[in-house]
Design a protein around this motif. Sequence first.
Motif: not given
Length: 145
Positions: A38-56
């Motif tokens: 809904l937010m972005i056209d992801r077709r062909g998009a490659a992540a440049e950064t990775d973020l870790a997330l931990s929740i409960g």
Amino acid sequence: MTARGHETLEHTADMGLRGWGATPAEAFEEAALAMFDLMIDRRGAAAETDLALSIGGRDLTGLLIEFLNELLSLSDVEDTIFVSVRIDRLDGDGEEWDLDAVIGGIPRGKCRKRLLSEVKAATWYGASVSHEDDGQWVAGCVVDL
């Protein structure tokens, strides 16, 4: 229904989203991808950064809403639009659940031409996580645009 996937559903001024997979983790990943779509056209998009997330959370539905809203918050804080998600751990005992994920993103300034709409929040309206008779897990809710 395919083995794994996601979709968005028209809902008045907001949008519904639903993800499904063989495990709760896959359903959560797919629900997040539906929100990203809904937010972005992801077709062909490659992540440049990775973020870790931990929740409960106290239950799976609550954890889903917390997860999606945490993704939105993290996107704002990091000024990043997310395009990928991998849940490394989703486990619990029915009353307490924990989730560890890695989310891949693109700095907002580098993907402005791909942006579609703003998702403000995942809501409790229509929120559910269920294990279907066919063995699939389905996770979904309505998001506020």
